[in-house]
Design a protein around this motif. Sequence first.
Motif, PDB file in Angstrom:
ATOM      1  N   GLY A   8       0.843  -1.203   0.000  1.00  0.00           N
ATOM      2  CA  GLY A   8       0.000   0.000   0.000  1.00  0.00           C
ATOM      3  C   GLY A   8       0.873   1.245   0.000  1.00  0.00           C
ATOM      4  O   GLY A   8       1.695   1.438   0.889  1.00  0.00           O
ATOM      5  N   VAL A   9       0.720   2.059  -1.020  1.00  0.00           N
ATOM      6  CA  VAL A   9       1.468   3.325  -1.062  1.00  0.00           C
ATOM      7  C   VAL A   9       0.475   4.461  -1.230  1.00  0.00           C
ATOM      8  O   VAL A   9      -0.527   4.324  -1.914  1.00  0.00           O
ATOM      9  CB  VAL A   9       2.504   3.353  -2.209  1.00  0.00           C
ATOM     10  CG1 VAL A   9       3.606   2.344  -1.955  1.00  0.00           C
ATOM     11  CG2 VAL A   9       1.858   3.090  -3.556  1.00  0.00           C
ATOM     12  N   ASP A  40       6.107   4.808   3.144  1.00  0.00           N
ATOM     13  CA  ASP A  40       5.719   3.807   2.145  1.00  0.00           C
ATOM     14  C   ASP A  40       6.883   3.411   1.246  1.00  0.00           C
ATOM     15  O   ASP A  40       6.907   2.317   0.685  1.00  0.00           O
ATOM     16  CB  ASP A  40       4.549   4.317   1.298  1.00  0.00           C
ATOM     17  CG  ASP A  40       3.310   4.540   2.160  1.00  0.00           C
ATOM     18  OD1 ASP A  40       3.344   4.162   3.348  1.00  0.00           O
ATOM     19  OD2 ASP A  40       2.336   5.114   1.655  1.00  0.00           O
ATOM     20  N   MET A  63      -4.992   3.672  -3.227  1.00  0.00           N
ATOM     21  CA  MET A  63      -6.359   4.129  -3.379  1.00  0.00           C
ATOM     22  C   MET A  63      -6.273   5.646  -3.350  1.00  0.00           C
ATOM     23  O   MET A  63      -5.789   6.223  -2.380  1.00  0.00           O
ATOM     24  CB  MET A  63      -7.200   3.621  -2.219  1.00  0.00           C
ATOM     25  CG  MET A  63      -8.500   4.367  -2.045  1.00  0.00           C
ATOM     26  SD  MET A  63      -9.328   3.783  -0.568  1.00  0.00           S
ATOM     27  CE  MET A  63     -10.250   5.244  -0.130  1.00  0.00           C
ATOM     28  N   GLY A 118       3.228   1.071   5.119  1.00  0.00           N
ATOM     29  CA  GLY A 118       4.106   1.911   5.908  1.00  0.00           C
ATOM     30  C   GLY A 118       3.565   2.028   7.328  1.00  0.00           C
ATOM     31  O   GLY A 118       2.436   1.648   7.606  1.00  0.00           O
ATOM     32  N   THR A 121       0.863   7.397   7.598  1.00  0.00           N
ATOM     33  CA  THR A 121       1.007   8.405   6.567  1.00  0.00           C
ATOM     34  C   THR A 121       1.298   9.740   7.226  1.00  0.00           C
ATOM     35  O   THR A 121       0.901   9.980   8.362  1.00  0.00           O
ATOM     36  CB  THR A 121      -0.285   8.523   5.737  1.00  0.00           C
ATOM     37  OG1 THR A 121      -1.380   8.652   6.633  1.00  0.00           O
ATOM     38  CG2 THR A 121      -0.475   7.313   4.882  1.00  0.00           C
ATOM     39  N   SER A 124      -2.386  11.801   7.417  1.00  0.00           N
ATOM     40  CA  SER A 124      -3.417  11.457   8.411  1.00  0.00           C
ATOM     41  C   SER A 124      -2.812  10.801   9.641  1.00  0.00           C
ATOM     42  O   SER A 124      -3.436  10.742  10.686  1.00  0.00           O
ATOM     43  CB  SER A 124      -4.485  10.567   7.787  1.00  0.00           C
ATOM     44  OG  SER A 124      -3.907   9.434   7.210  1.00  0.00           O
ATOM     45  N   THR A 126      -2.412   7.943  11.131  1.00  0.00           N
ATOM     46  CA  THR A 126      -3.174   7.122  12.069  1.00  0.00           C
ATOM     47  C   THR A 126      -2.502   5.775  12.294  1.00  0.00           C
ATOM     48  O   THR A 126      -2.600   5.222  13.375  1.00  0.00           O
ATOM     49  CB  THR A 126      -4.593   6.833  11.534  1.00  0.00           C
ATOM     50  OG1 THR A 126      -4.524   5.912  10.463  1.00  0.00           O
ATOM     51  CG2 THR A 126      -5.289   8.101  11.094  1.00  0.00           C
ATOM     52  N   GLY A 127      -1.870   5.231  11.271  1.00  0.00           N
ATOM     53  CA  GLY A 127      -1.333   3.884  11.394  1.00  0.00           C
ATOM     54  C   GLY A 127      -2.430   2.844  11.541  1.00  0.00           C
ATOM     55  O   GLY A 127      -2.181   1.691  11.881  1.00  0.00           O
ATOM     56  N   GLN A 128      -3.671   3.247  11.283  1.00  0.00           N
ATOM     57  CA  GLN A 128      -4.798   2.337  11.500  1.00  0.00           C
ATOM     58  C   GLN A 128      -5.134   1.504  10.281  1.00  0.00           C
ATOM     59  O   GLN A 128      -5.824   0.491  10.397  1.00  0.00           O
ATOM     60  CB  GLN A 128      -6.044   3.159  11.865  1.00  0.00           C
ATOM     61  CG  GLN A 128      -5.993   3.630  13.273  1.00  0.00           C
ATOM     62  CD  GLN A 128      -6.976   4.750  13.587  1.00  0.00           C
ATOM     63  OE1 GLN A 128      -6.808   5.434  14.553  1.00  0.00           O
ATOM     64  NE2 GLN A 128      -7.992   4.922  12.771  1.00  0.00           N
ATOM     65  N   VAL A 129      -4.677   1.943   9.130  1.00  0.00           N
ATOM     66  CA  VAL A 129      -5.068   1.246   7.909  1.00  0.00           C
ATOM     67  C   VAL A 129      -4.525  -0.194   7.868  1.00  0.00           C
ATOM     68  O   VAL A 129      -5.291  -1.112   7.585  1.00  0.00           O
ATOM     69  CB  VAL A 129      -4.685   2.078   6.665  1.00  0.00           C
ATOM     70  CG1 VAL A 129      -4.796   1.257   5.391  1.00  0.00           C
ATOM     71  CG2 VAL A 129      -5.573   3.314   6.581  1.00  0.00           C
TER      72      VAL A 129
HETATM   73  N1  AMP Z   1      -5.139   5.406   0.270  1.00  0.00           N
HETATM   74  C1  AMP Z   1      -4.191   4.495   0.505  1.00  0.00           C
HETATM   75  N2  AMP Z   1      -3.721   3.735  -0.517  1.00  0.00           N
HETATM   76  C2  AMP Z   1      -2.756   2.805  -0.306  1.00  0.00           C
HETATM   77  N3  AMP Z   1      -2.215   2.575   0.899  1.00  0.00           N
HETATM   78  C3  AMP Z   1      -2.640   3.298   1.950  1.00  0.00           C
HETATM   79  C4  AMP Z   1      -3.644   4.295   1.813  1.00  0.00           C
HETATM   80  N4  AMP Z   1      -3.848   4.846   3.028  1.00  0.00           N
HETATM   81  C5  AMP Z   1      -3.017   4.221   3.873  1.00  0.00           C
HETATM   82  N5  AMP Z   1      -2.281   3.291   3.235  1.00  0.00           N
HETATM   83  C6  AMP Z   1      -1.243   2.406   3.805  1.00  0.00           C
HETATM   84  O1  AMP Z   1      -1.428   2.328   5.198  1.00  0.00           O
HETATM   85  C7  AMP Z   1      -0.299   2.876   5.887  1.00  0.00           C
HETATM   86  C8  AMP Z   1      -0.756   3.609   7.136  1.00  0.00           C
HETATM   87  O2  AMP Z   1      -1.589   4.700   6.786  1.00  0.00           O
HETATM   88  P1  AMP Z   1      -2.459   5.502   7.850  1.00  0.00           P
HETATM   89  O3  AMP Z   1      -3.216   4.517   8.630  1.00  0.00           O
HETATM   90  O4  AMP Z   1      -3.326   6.384   7.001  1.00  0.00           O
HETATM   91  O5  AMP Z   1      -1.509   6.272   8.704  1.00  0.00           O
HETATM   92  C9  AMP Z   1       0.382   3.747   4.866  1.00  0.00           C
HETATM   93  O6  AMP Z   1       1.754   3.887   5.166  1.00  0.00           O
HETATM   94  C10 AMP Z   1       0.126   2.993   3.581  1.00  0.00           C
HETATM   95  O7  AMP Z   1       1.045   1.908   3.436  1.00  0.00           O
END
Ligand code: AMP
Lengths: 258, 451, 341
Positions: A8-9, A40, A63, A118, A121, A124, A126-129
């Motif tokens: 996921g990037v 990422d 996405m 990663g 991000t 945002s 959150t590290g929740q994705v």
């Molecule tokens: N829209 C997205 N498309 C692809 N990967 C994502 C997306 N949002 C988050 N990720 C992946 O989830 C990780 C944590 O993202 P987040 O939870 O938004 O801090 C990121 O480092 C990406 O690897």
Amino acid sequence: MSWTIAVGVKQVPDDDEVGIDPDTGRLDRASAPAVMNPPDREALEAALTIRDQVGGEVIAVTMGPPNAKTVLEQAVAMGCDDAVLVTDRAFAGSDTWPTSLTLARTAEALEADVVVCGEETTDSSTGQVPPGIAAHNGWAQLTYVEGVDARPEEDRLAARRDVEGGHELVAAELPVVVAVAYGEFDPRPAGLHRKIYAENDFEPTQWTAEDLEIKEEVGLDVSPTSVGGMETVDPVDRKGEVVDETDDLAEVLTEVSA
Amino acid sequence: MTPELDGDAVADPNYDDEFDAIVVGAGLAGSAAALTMANRGLEVLLIERGSSPGAKNVFGGVCYTPTIRELTDFDGAPLERYVAERRFSMLSRNDETAVSISPGEWHEAPHNDSYTVLRGEFDEWFAEQAVEAGTTLVTSTTVTGLVRKNGRIVGVETDRPDGTIRAPYVVLAEGGNSLVSEGADLKATETRENVAVGVKEVLEFPGRDEVIEDRFRLTDDAGVSYHYFGEGAVGDAFGGGFIYTNDDTVSIGVAYRIEDAVAADQSPEATLNAFKSHPAVAPLVRDARTVEYSAKTIPEGGAESIPDLVHDGAAIVGDAAGLVLNNGVHLEGTNMAVESGYHAGNAIARAADQGRVGAKALQAYPDALERSFVVQNLERYAWMMDAVEADRDLLFEDLPRAFADAGTEYFRMDRTPKEAHAENAKRAVLDAVGGWTGAAKLALRYRKVVT
Amino acid sequence: MTDDEEPGIDVDEYDDVWVFVEEHAGDVMPVSWELLEEGRKLAEKLGDELVALVIGEDVDEIAEEALARGADRVLVADDPVFEPYRADPYGEQFRAMVEEYKPSIALIGGTHTGRDFAGRVAVPAHAGLTADVTEIDVDDDGLLQARRPAFGGDVLATILCEDHRPQMATIRPGVFEAAEPTDEADGEIVEADVVVEEADCISEVLEREVGDTADITEAERIVAVGHGVEGDLEPARELAEALDAELAASRAAVDEGWIDGARQVGQTGKTVRPDLYVAVGISGAIQHLEGMNKSGTVIAINNDPNAPIFDHADYGIVGDLVEVCPDLADRLEGELQEVVQ
Ligand SMILES: Nc1ncnc2c1ncn2[C@@H]1O[C@H](COP(=O)(O)O)[C@@H](O)[C@H]1O
Ligand SMILES: Cc1cc2nc3c(=O)[nH]c(=O)nc-3n(C[C@H](O)[C@H](O)[C@H](O)COP(=O)(O)OP(=O)(O)OC[C@H]3O[C@@H](n4cnc5c(N)ncnc54)[C@H](O)[C@@H]3O)c2cc1C
Ligand SMILES: Cc1cc2nc3c(=O)[nH]c(=O)nc-3n(C[C@H](O)[C@H](O)[C@H](O)COP(=O)(O)OP(=O)(O)OC[C@H]3O[C@@H](n4cnc5c(N)ncnc54)[C@H](O)[C@@H]3O)c2cc1C
């Protein structure tokens, strides 16, 4: 043995260039150039490392809006075998719940054995994705990963995790979602011919919410959280005095620690 | 229904001999060459080490655009201001004597083809023109060497993995610090006395409107180019200082010979700071904040040190070929860079059409450059650098002081008749230049600068 | 496995404020007690109960301590399957408990474990989860207002969760004061049904090594090292000793392995607010500043006059830390002696 590894990037505004619009007090993210979320790049490195260990394919996934294609180009330049742009107006306003659903369905469609993300991000944060992807698919998850050790003979991926007050080595059954600790995987430079190819001749596969059969489950309406307001924070007022002599600093230090 | 991958991704891309030409460096010379070749139907690969073209490029500030305007649609170019006034000042330690020129014609388009620009934006725009014409640009990639086959240059090596790529022609447009050309023995390393160092700061005036318009007496898009010489500009060194106005910033800098920098133990920062605090300069930059600092070398060998411009499979253009005119009155490199890139691009396009390679096939480039203003100008002023060097103390120390003294005398207010003042003024200058004979010799020596 | 509930559940069925008590081999993370104190305030405003959630093996004492520190009720899931922590059994257990007890709010420490856990459990519960929160409150409608720095701390965003429950948040360690134990605990301990079995688990902890468990959030003085120390902590350590300060670090220094992660300050580390914070060889990236900008006096030692840290410091000196630190330490010791004489 060969694994399918999805990464996921995400495209984010360049941290150094985000400013606040003086009129609205809101963040002016539109004018900041878009770059790949720095963590990422390290996720990509971890994914390529796993591919080095077991063989297989690394497929970058994002996405985002159509122009997020550029981060996929960077991923392919670095060595990804292919890339998918998941793009649809229906995604607008998605928080981490539908975002991770979308990525979870994408990972399923790719029949991924491993999904690498990663740590978080920069927009945002959150590290929740990554845990969200794992939860949506009922897969194992390994977060804050500092080292990967693919064990194809066990159908497991072992990883060294950074946890409170120490480290642990955890093995997880495939499929597994990995979120790599930022600062642990030094991204490899893109090869020259791959870079030329990725930036000029490569086209990612595009999928929509409909393709993934999640049109009703994404976007603002299904997002549990909403932004109630944004306040600009006044920076802490600091004196900002630069002294020339260590003596002067010593004086200050004795004063404040008295 | 599960969606599927298109599955048309190429596993092992290879671009060897997919391009007709490779251009090293997306500065003005490189982009001009790429644009020219792309316009003539060639597949061009333009390689730039910065994260974007111009990201790290340093120059003073005035871009001369007669050739660029011919090569591409100039309307969208990111220009700061057009040059409406040129001012030349002699600075002694505390005095200034200046001449200002601002013809009405400069206010009319195309403004004498002289515009202040910021290279970060301008080079990016110019490279973009080449890309729109079909050039393939790769950034963040440094060329580390040339690939040869039986002596012929057939490609370049870069700092990337899998980093070698082949093409029939290579254009070296790497600027003054031409490591690739030197490393491949296409040119000799410049001798110290032929290299100047330029340092420049971009200044902004936080929280204040119209500072630039007020201080430099400007309206709309008009701007200024101020040049300074004399010991008040760069101390003991051989060179000068400059100030150019951008849209809402000011570029200020000094350029002087590296040899002096070492000899006089004078750091570029210190020299620039001294210049900024000269009483004639300080008020112009009061309350400014430095937003950018940069330093770079400038080749100043003139016509004599132009290397062989073409080799078997390669051509050298712009600063890499030493094409800069810097004589105190003129500081021009941008126009020469573009002109040389244009002629080299044309020569390669012609050779490619005819299916010819080799140095001879590209001879049209040096021939055209020879006939162009580039070599003509460099030759015209070639003698001057030597002359100036010989008269260094006179020109940079004695004369500025003498002019200042003469001015002081000439306009002195006291109860002595003006005739005596005029006499004193004349004497001040004559003493400095060595009497009437000295003055005549000097005038003769430098007449070409103005005539 | 997935529980794709439609939006628009009956939010009124949900009440109580839950605090997840994170324990590793019997040690509770300090942030858990910080949340108990903060949760107490929310529960009082809402007229709800404060519930501590203790998951682990042999956690009776921890449950007692949670009561002593102010929980009205402690929900305990005690089983060997929960030691050490793994996302999948913890996640499944939490999901089951949410379904049964229907909490309105659930607060979780923003540690690595807390964030790993929260991200997992929010999905099946279709809960709203806000990450990295630094301020919490409830509004007049009883809705949780979770505030978090966004975009490098220039903005404080308020995140709401109107139609889903529980309202979850991970909270940055070190932001709040911890609840102290009292003797007048009169809450109850409730044993929850354990719904997971080892056989269903899809991950296995092979090794676990405990490192530094320092708590820099309590320190009154901190000397923090950054990438500029280039692996040599000695100059900074000397200075820390002279100042009687704790050693902390930027993430860059932690990533290099020069110092333990427990001492990392910043967005993904700890928030500290000492009286004195000395940044040694730290550039002042926004993610770092977020963790220390509430400190009393901030001092910067850096050899780059343009380092952003100088804009966020009260006093700074431009110089090589290898020289400045020992020099400063010497002088301080000198001064101290003077004071003593
Ligand atoms: N829209 C997205 N498309 C692809 N990967 C994502 C997306 N949002 C988050 N990720 C992946 O989830 C990780 C944590 O993202 P987040 O939870 O938004 O801090 C990121 O480092 C990406 O690897
Ligand atoms: C302080 C100063 C003030 C000046 N003021 C003026 C002025 O006012 N007016 C004027 O007309 N001229 C001025 N000049 C001169 C002018 O800047 C140059 O003559 C002109 O920029 C030359 O263009 P170029 O394309 O040859 O080189 P450059 O502009 O130097 O471009 C070279 C490009 O090649 C890239 N490159 C270098 N090596 C490699 C490699 N190995 N691989 C890949 N890429 C590489 C560089 O990143 C750069 O983008 C000034 C120069 C200086 C230093
Ligand atoms: C998602 C995410 C989360 C992050 N979370 C955090 C976090 O929680 N905490 C955190 O700190 N960072 C965090 N970061 C990283 C942050 O962006 C910076 O990369 C990091 O803070 C830089 O650390 P540094 O200042 O030590 O190193 P650098 O930025 O490399 O700075 C080193 C400094 O030392 C100076 N220096 C070098 N040599 C000397 C010398 N001899 N004497 C004096 N000075 C010297 C240099 O001038 C420089 O200013 C995060 C980043 C991301 C993307």
